[in-house]
Write a protein that holds these residues in place. Structure first.
Motif, short mmCIF file in Angstrom:
data_model
loop_
_atom_site.label_atom_id
_atom_site.label_comp_id
_atom_site.label_asym_id
_atom_site.label_seq_id
_atom_site.Cartn_x
_atom_site.Cartn_y
_atom_site.Cartn_z
N LEU A 23 0.72 -1.22 -0.12
CA LEU A 23 0.04 0.01 0.04
C LEU A 23 0.86 1.40 0.12
CD1 LEU A 23 -3.15 1.07 0.07
CD2 LEU A 23 -2.68 0.93 2.67
N ILE A 24 1.92 1.24 0.69
CA ILE A 24 2.61 2.58 0.71
C ILE A 24 4.22 2.39 0.92
CG2 ILE A 24 0.71 3.72 2.25
CD1 ILE A 24 2.60 3.23 4.81
N PHE A 25 4.79 1.40 1.15
CA PHE A 25 6.18 1.09 1.22
C PHE A 25 6.89 0.83 0.02
CE2 PHE A 25 5.09 0.62 5.96
CZ PHE A 25 5.97 1.54 6.34
N SER A 26 6.26 -0.05 -0.89
CA SER A 26 6.79 -0.52 -1.99
C SER A 26 7.48 0.56 -2.84
CB SER A 26 5.81 -1.42 -2.75
OG SER A 26 5.81 -2.49 -2.05
N VAL A 27 6.56 1.61 -3.24
CA VAL A 27 6.89 2.49 -4.05
C VAL A 27 8.29 3.38 -3.69
CG1 VAL A 27 5.41 4.33 -3.00
CG2 VAL A 27 6.23 4.65 -5.47
N TYR A 28 8.37 3.59 -2.29
CA TYR A 28 9.63 4.15 -1.76
C TYR A 28 10.77 3.26 -1.66
CZ TYR A 28 6.71 8.13 -0.90
OH TYR A 28 5.83 9.54 -1.18
N ALA A 29 10.36 1.82 -1.29
CA ALA A 29 11.42 0.80 -1.43
C ALA A 29 12.12 0.93 -2.93
CB ALA A 29 10.91 -0.32 -0.91
N ARG A 34 16.95 2.17 -6.06
CA ARG A 34 17.56 2.87 -7.11
C ARG A 34 18.70 3.97 -6.88
NH1 ARG A 34 12.18 2.91 -9.32
NH2 ARG A 34 11.66 5.04 -8.31
N ARG A 35 18.32 4.54 -5.82
CA ARG A 35 19.39 5.54 -5.21
C ARG A 35 20.49 4.72 -4.74
NH1 ARG A 35 16.81 10.87 -4.23
NH2 ARG A 35 14.50 10.53 -4.63
N ILE A 36 20.46 3.67 -4.05
CA ILE A 36 21.50 2.70 -3.63
C ILE A 36 22.27 2.26 -4.73
CG2 ILE A 36 22.05 0.41 -2.35
CD1 ILE A 36 19.38 1.06 -0.62
N ALA A 37 21.65 1.69 -5.81
CA ALA A 37 22.24 1.20 -6.76
C ALA A 37 23.14 2.05 -7.45
CB ALA A 37 21.32 0.38 -7.46
N ALA A 38 22.48 3.23 -7.64
CA ALA A 38 23.32 4.41 -8.37
C ALA A 38 24.73 4.76 -7.51
CB ALA A 38 22.53 5.53 -8.44
N LEU A 39 24.93 4.52 -6.22
CA LEU A 39 25.92 4.79 -5.44
C LEU A 39 26.99 3.59 -5.62
CD1 LEU A 39 24.34 6.65 -2.51
CD2 LEU A 39 25.92 7.50 -4.16
N SER A 40 26.66 2.49 -6.02
CA SER A 40 27.51 1.08 -6.31
C SER A 40 28.18 0.91 -5.06
CB SER A 40 28.43 1.43 -7.45
OG SER A 40 27.80 1.85 -8.79
N PRO A 41 27.46 0.61 -3.99
CA PRO A 41 28.37 0.22 -2.67
C PRO A 41 28.85 -1.20 -2.71
CG PRO A 41 25.84 -0.12 -2.53
CD PRO A 41 26.22 0.41 -3.68
N ALA A 57 14.12 -4.95 -2.80
CA ALA A 57 14.10 -4.13 -3.93
C ALA A 57 15.52 -3.94 -4.15
CB ALA A 57 13.49 -2.86 -3.78
N ALA A 58 16.39 -3.63 -3.37
CA ALA A 58 17.77 -3.29 -3.53
C ALA A 58 18.59 -4.42 -4.10
CB ALA A 58 18.78 -2.75 -2.41
N ALA A 59 18.34 -5.60 -3.38
CA ALA A 59 18.91 -6.77 -3.71
C ALA A 59 18.92 -7.11 -5.17
CB ALA A 59 18.62 -7.88 -2.96
N ALA A 60 17.88 -6.75 -5.70
CA ALA A 60 17.52 -7.08 -7.30
C ALA A 60 18.37 -6.38 -8.17
CB ALA A 60 16.13 -6.92 -7.49
N ARG A 84 10.52 -14.01 3.40
CA ARG A 84 10.17 -13.63 2.21
C ARG A 84 11.10 -13.32 1.05
NH1 ARG A 84 6.25 -9.58 1.13
NH2 ARG A 84 6.97 -10.33 -0.99
N GLN A 85 12.54 -13.47 1.74
CA GLN A 85 13.65 -13.16 0.85
C GLN A 85 14.09 -14.53 0.30
OE1 GLN A 85 15.27 -10.09 -0.31
NE2 GLN A 85 16.15 -11.72 -1.55
N VAL A 86 14.35 -14.88 -0.89
CA VAL A 86 15.03 -15.86 -1.41
C VAL A 86 16.34 -15.92 -1.05
CG1 VAL A 86 15.62 -16.94 -3.46
CG2 VAL A 86 13.58 -15.82 -3.42
N ASP A 87 16.90 -17.24 -0.62
CA ASP A 87 18.33 -17.26 -0.15
C ASP A 87 19.43 -16.71 -1.16
OD1 ASP A 87 17.41 -18.78 2.06
OD2 ASP A 87 17.74 -20.64 1.10
N ASP A 88 19.90 -15.70 -0.32
CA ASP A 88 20.85 -14.93 -1.06
C ASP A 88 22.21 -14.78 -0.30
OD1 ASP A 88 22.19 -12.69 -2.23
OD2 ASP A 88 20.54 -11.46 -2.84
#
Length: 270
Positions: A23-29, A34-41, A57-60, A84-88
């Motif tokens: 309802l409210i978290f997915s869009v901000y996740a 995307r911001r995390i991925a852009a920083l290439s940590p 969302a970030a792991a993907a 919820r998270q597939v083994d990673d």
């Protein structure tokens, strides 16, 4: 903050993940990912990961070599996240207090925290801990909800429950999730913790639910608001949920409903 504001127990974590996250978290996740991925940590710490919306969302979007540590104070929320998270192999789940992180100094090049800072008993202390574990030149990304009037369904629920319990209105949503939105205060808290390069962006989105009943369950039964309702009259949880659903239906119409949500996304560097 009330002592019950941080209690995510019983059926709340599962309902939170099933109803409130879409309802409210997915869009901000997705936005934060995307911001995390852009920083290439290469070494990433997530604080207050909840049931793992940002983690998933970030792991993907992150490459195979990343070390990702996802933490939360609340074990039941982490248990849902793990399920919820597939083994990673990149991800380590760990219970941790944001105000006393169990990590050495200067070990992460990015720390993120979405919708957790509002629950910190001492926000500057929590920010100082994030700064402590950041490597030189690292980045702290966090998100907080804007004022409740700009988050319409949360406001609908709060107003409705205020009418139902006029002598002691349940104000969890206004008090805590939507109680930390003053940009000057946020900036001052971060500066007190040692951050100097700070930007605060207002991000508006749309919350969509398949029905008014879905939205009412999300707020009344999938958040600590449930504990507030039950503390006033445990027998009226269903009635309270129905009243919120009816108010949302009257305002937003039958069938699928949508309304404005708004958050602040902060980027901070020492």
């Amino acid at each position: 903050m009330s002592s019950t504001d941080k209690v995510f127990a019983g059926s709340v974590p599962k309902l939170y993940d099933e109803y409130l996250v879409p309802l409210i978290f997915s869009v901000y996740a997705d936005d934060l990912a995307r911001r995390i991925a852009a920083l290439s940590p290469s070494d990433l710490l997530e604080i207050a990961s909840g049931t793992g919306a940002v983690t998933r969302a970030a792991a993907a979007l992150l490459p195979s070599g990343v070390r990702y540590v996802a933490t939360d104070l609340n074990e039941p929320m982490l248990e849902v996240a793990k399920q919820r998270q597939v083994d990673d192999p990149r991800i380590t789940w760990r219970q941790a207090d944001a105000l006393a992180l169990p990590f050495d100094a200067s070990v992460f090049d990015l720390v993120c925290c979405q919708f957790g800072a509002m629950f910190f008993p001492d926000r500057s202390k929590g920010y100082a801990e994030a700064k402590r574990v950041l490597k030189p030149g690292g980045t702290y990304l966090l998100g907080v909800w804007d004022r409740i009037e700009d988050n319409v369904f949360a406001d609908d629920a709060t107003v409705t429950l205020g009418k139902m319990f006029p002598d002691n209105p349940p104000l969890f949503m206004a008090r805590t999730p939507h109680g930390y939105h003053d940009k000057a205060v946020i900036r001052a808290d971060l500066e007190r913790a040692g951050f100097k390069d700070i930007s605060i962006e207002t991000v508006t989105a749309t919350s969509r639910g398949p029905s008014a009943e879905y939205v009412a369950i999300a707020y009344c039964q999938g958040t600590p608001l449930r504990g507030e309702i039950e503390a006033r009259d445990a027998s009226r949880l269903e009635a309270a949920t129905d009243a919120v659903a009816e108010a949302i239906r009257k305002r937003h119409g039958p069938g699928p409903v949508e309304a404005k949500i708004q958050a602040l996304v902060i980027t901070a560097r020492p």
